[in-house]
Scaffold this motif. Structure first.
Motif, PDB file in Angstrom:
ATOM      1  N   PRO A  73      66.909  38.859  39.516  1.00  0.00           N
ATOM      2  CA  PRO A  73      66.066  37.994  38.670  1.00  0.00           C
ATOM      3  C   PRO A  73      65.240  36.984  39.451  1.00  0.00           C
ATOM      4  N   ASP A  74      65.548  36.802  40.731  1.00  0.00           N
ATOM      5  CA  ASP A  74      64.985  35.661  41.454  1.00  0.00           C
ATOM      6  C   ASP A  74      63.680  35.953  42.196  1.00  0.00           C
ATOM      7  N   LEU A  75      63.319  37.238  42.311  1.00  0.00           N
ATOM      8  CA  LEU A  75      62.207  37.593  43.200  1.00  0.00           C
ATOM      9  C   LEU A  75      61.134  38.392  42.470  1.00  0.00           C
ATOM     10  N   LYS A  76      59.880  38.062  42.742  1.00  0.00           N
ATOM     11  CA  LYS A  76      58.746  38.869  42.283  1.00  0.00           C
ATOM     12  C   LYS A  76      57.854  39.120  43.499  1.00  0.00           C
ATOM     13  N   THR A  77      57.450  40.355  43.683  1.00  0.00           N
ATOM     14  CA  THR A  77      56.695  40.735  44.878  1.00  0.00           C
ATOM     15  C   THR A  77      55.202  40.524  44.675  1.00  0.00           C
ATOM     16  N   ILE A  78      54.534  39.941  45.674  1.00  0.00           N
ATOM     17  CA  ILE A  78      53.072  39.841  45.646  1.00  0.00           C
ATOM     18  C   ILE A  78      52.514  41.249  45.890  1.00  0.00           C
ATOM     19  N   PRO A  79      51.765  41.831  44.949  1.00  0.00           N
ATOM     20  CA  PRO A  79      51.414  43.257  45.051  1.00  0.00           C
ATOM     21  C   PRO A  79      50.706  43.644  46.356  1.00  0.00           C
ATOM     22  N   ASN A 122      60.358  28.955  38.941  1.00  0.00           N
ATOM     23  CA  ASN A 122      60.864  28.759  37.585  1.00  0.00           C
ATOM     24  C   ASN A 122      59.703  28.704  36.609  1.00  0.00           C
ATOM     25  N   GLY A 123      59.946  29.229  35.400  1.00  0.00           N
ATOM     26  CA  GLY A 123      58.900  29.193  34.378  1.00  0.00           C
ATOM     27  C   GLY A 123      57.969  30.385  34.481  1.00  0.00           C
ATOM     28  N   THR A 124      56.912  30.365  33.677  1.00  0.00           N
ATOM     29  CA  THR A 124      55.975  31.487  33.639  1.00  0.00           C
ATOM     30  C   THR A 124      54.686  31.122  34.363  1.00  0.00           C
ATOM     31  N   VAL A 125      54.306  32.004  35.292  1.00  0.00           N
ATOM     32  CA  VAL A 125      53.096  31.807  36.086  1.00  0.00           C
ATOM     33  C   VAL A 125      52.096  32.899  35.706  1.00  0.00           C
ATOM     34  N   TYR A 126      50.840  32.512  35.481  1.00  0.00           N
ATOM     35  CA  TYR A 126      49.824  33.463  35.041  1.00  0.00           C
ATOM     36  C   TYR A 126      48.764  33.679  36.119  1.00  0.00           C
ATOM     37  N   ASP A 127      48.237  34.917  36.170  1.00  0.00           N
ATOM     38  CA  ASP A 127      47.109  35.254  37.068  1.00  0.00           C
ATOM     39  C   ASP A 127      47.350  34.738  38.485  1.00  0.00           C
ATOM     40  N   HIS A 128      48.450  35.162  39.055  1.00  0.00           N
ATOM     41  CA  HIS A 128      48.850  34.655  40.370  1.00  0.00           C
ATOM     42  C   HIS A 128      48.827  35.777  41.402  1.00  0.00           C
ATOM     43  N   GLU A 129      47.877  35.726  42.304  1.00  0.00           N
ATOM     44  CA  GLU A 129      47.822  36.668  43.438  1.00  0.00           C
ATOM     45  C   GLU A 129      48.028  38.118  43.001  1.00  0.00           C
ATOM     46  N   GLY A 130      47.329  38.506  41.912  1.00  0.00           N
ATOM     47  CA  GLY A 130      47.417  39.898  41.459  1.00  0.00           C
ATOM     48  C   GLY A 130      48.509  40.150  40.434  1.00  0.00           C
ATOM     49  N   LEU A 131      49.300  39.119  40.114  1.00  0.00           N
ATOM     50  CA  LEU A 131      50.319  39.245  39.062  1.00  0.00           C
ATOM     51  C   LEU A 131      49.759  38.605  37.792  1.00  0.00           C
ATOM     52  N   GLU A 138      51.190  38.145  34.888  1.00  0.00           N
ATOM     53  CA  GLU A 138      52.183  37.218  34.340  1.00  0.00           C
ATOM     54  C   GLU A 138      53.500  37.422  35.073  1.00  0.00           C
ATOM     55  N   ALA A 139      54.081  36.353  35.523  1.00  0.00           N
ATOM     56  CA  ALA A 139      55.377  36.435  36.206  1.00  0.00           C
ATOM     57  C   ALA A 139      56.325  35.429  35.588  1.00  0.00           C
ATOM     58  N   ALA A 187      64.257  22.648  33.408  1.00  0.00           N
ATOM     59  CA  ALA A 187      64.041  23.068  32.021  1.00  0.00           C
ATOM     60  C   ALA A 187      63.160  24.321  32.047  1.00  0.00           C
ATOM     61  N   PRO A 188      63.289  25.204  31.022  1.00  0.00           N
ATOM     62  CA  PRO A 188      62.511  26.455  31.017  1.00  0.00           C
ATOM     63  C   PRO A 188      61.000  26.238  31.161  1.00  0.00           C
ATOM     64  N   ASN A 189      60.507  25.088  30.666  1.00  0.00           N
ATOM     65  CA  ASN A 189      59.051  24.862  30.709  1.00  0.00           C
ATOM     66  C   ASN A 189      58.591  24.183  31.999  1.00  0.00           C
ATOM     67  N   GLN A 190      59.510  23.877  32.906  1.00  0.00           N
ATOM     68  CA  GLN A 190      59.109  23.277  34.185  1.00  0.00           C
ATOM     69  C   GLN A 190      58.713  24.393  35.150  1.00  0.00           C
ATOM     70  N   VAL A 191      57.440  24.417  35.518  1.00  0.00           N
ATOM     71  CA  VAL A 191      56.946  25.505  36.375  1.00  0.00           C
ATOM     72  C   VAL A 191      57.061  25.111  37.840  1.00  0.00           C
TER      73      VAL A 191
END
Length: 396
Positions: free
Chosen positions: A95-101, A111-120, A122-123, A366-370
């Protein structure tokens, strides 16, 4: 402009005498565009001081990968294997890792939801919480008051098949600010540590060895640890100690016949002490959560046997005994006065000698803290080197 260094800002809790050589802030150079000469200087500084901080850095994923790779030019894949964490759903790292494509060696963590990030597009990111990993947990009331714990003390390493990365680079992109938290050890000692929100904490493997009494130094210099195959899958059903330093022995580990396919030849056996390539110093480098066995060499000829542990050597296979012994050796080094909690600011870049320190994430959001960070480490082209004959003679 010449490369300048300054000591890291230590919290009041730290024993400054134990941090004389640990950590430096580097000024006057851009880590994303180092000349070969500048890189050589940075490399020497890192191995000498274990952690380097660069403030207010603009760094692309490509530059971060290139910088990390420069420490080990023939290394190629992410430390746990490119995209391996995504495929291994049972791994506690999943759950802790998302790969930059476009740069799969760089991971997006936070933590939280990140949008339009380096080719992702939504993460959804999840900061690791002790609540999902420790045997016991801080009460909701205490958590609301800012009480937290170390999550898991570790080395960045697959500990199966791949060799432990030499260097990890961590780059803070979005860093939420908030009140300080109190990290409680909850192990009966009363130890606690005031930490910045979302800190990464570090301890020196060199200090971990140096503060041991003589009989444990002798044991450390003669010992090797054997890791479980697929250790992160193996440990996933188990629970950690309240200090985040190793696993409680409850018989919950995944049985070997239920693990993903594994080969004996890919299981890792490493010395307890790893030799620094620049200083020659010995660093106590054990990931306590993944160890399944300990091998102890007998005392060398002429060494004092009085008070020595396992003077004739040993092979420890009882998991509870293995963990108890390692905890006894490692716990003193995570005392509050020996921990460096980094107070992250946006655009901070921290390089750390992954073969010379242990580290942990801390805290809860908190869930909303990015919070968004880029992390890079590369499975090394070789294995760590342990003590030589002179070291054994000196410390055994």
């Amino acid at each position: 402009m010449a490369i300048e260094t300054a000591s890291l800002p230590l919290p009041p809790s730290a024993d400054a005498s134990k941090f004389a050589e640990f950590g430096r802030e580097v000024k006057g150079v851009n880590p994303g565009t180092l000349t070969p000469e500048q890189f050589k200087e940075i490399e020497q500084l890192l191995y000498k001081h274990s952690a380097l901080l660069f403030r207010d850095v603009d760094l692309s994923p490509e530059q971060q990968y290139a910088l990390t790779k420069a420490f080990d030019p023939t290394s190629e894949s992410y430390g746990h294997g490119n995209n391996k964490t995504g495929e291994t759903k049972k791994s506690i790292l999943h759950p802790d890792l998302k790969t930059i494509p476009r740069v799969p060696q760089v991971q997006l963590i936070g933590n939280g939801t990140v949008y339009d990030h380096e080719g992702l597009a939504e993460a959804k990111l999840k900061h690791p919480s002790h609540k999902s990993f420790h045997k016991t947990r801080v009460s909701d009331e205490d958590e609301a008051k800012g009480v937290t714990r170390f999550y898991r003390w570790h080395i960045d390493a697959a500990l199966y098949d791949l060799s432990p990365p030499k260097v990890t680079t961590l780059y803070g992109l979005t860093v939420p600010r908030g009140d300080k938290q109190v990290c409680r050890y909850d192990d009966g000692t009363g130890d606690e540590l005031e930490v910045p929100l979302g800190t990464t904490v570090f301890v020196s493997g060199k200090t971990m060895f140096e503060i041991l009494p003589p009989e444990l130094k002798s044991l450390a210099v003669r010992s090797k640890v054997k890791y479980s195959p697929h250790p992160y899958v193996w440990m996933a059903p188990a629970h950690a100690k309240s200090t985040g330093l190793g696993i409680e022995t409850e018989g919950l580990e995944m049985p070997r016949d239920e693990l993903p396919p594994w080969e004996e030849s890919k299981i890792k056996v490493y010395p307890v002490l790893w030799k620094n390539p620049v200083t020659g110093g010995l660093h106590f480098q054990v990931h306590p959560c993944g160890v399944s066995e300990v091998f102890v060499d007998p005392l060398p000829e002429g060494a004092k046997r009085e008070g020595a542990l396992y003077p004739d050597g040993a092979h420890l296979t009882n998991l509870g005994e293995v963990r108890e012994l390692l905890y006894k050796m490692q716990r003193p080094a995570i005392a509050p006065n020996l921990v460096y909690p980094h107070d992250w600011h946006e655009k901070d870049l921290v390089l750390f000698h992954n073969r010379g320190v242990l580290h942990s994430v801390v805290g809860a959001f908190a869930p909303n803290q990015v919070r968004a960070f880029h992390q890079c480490n590369l499975a090394a082209s070789d294995d760590p080197v342990g003590p030589n004959a002179e070291d054994v003679k000196q410390w055994a």
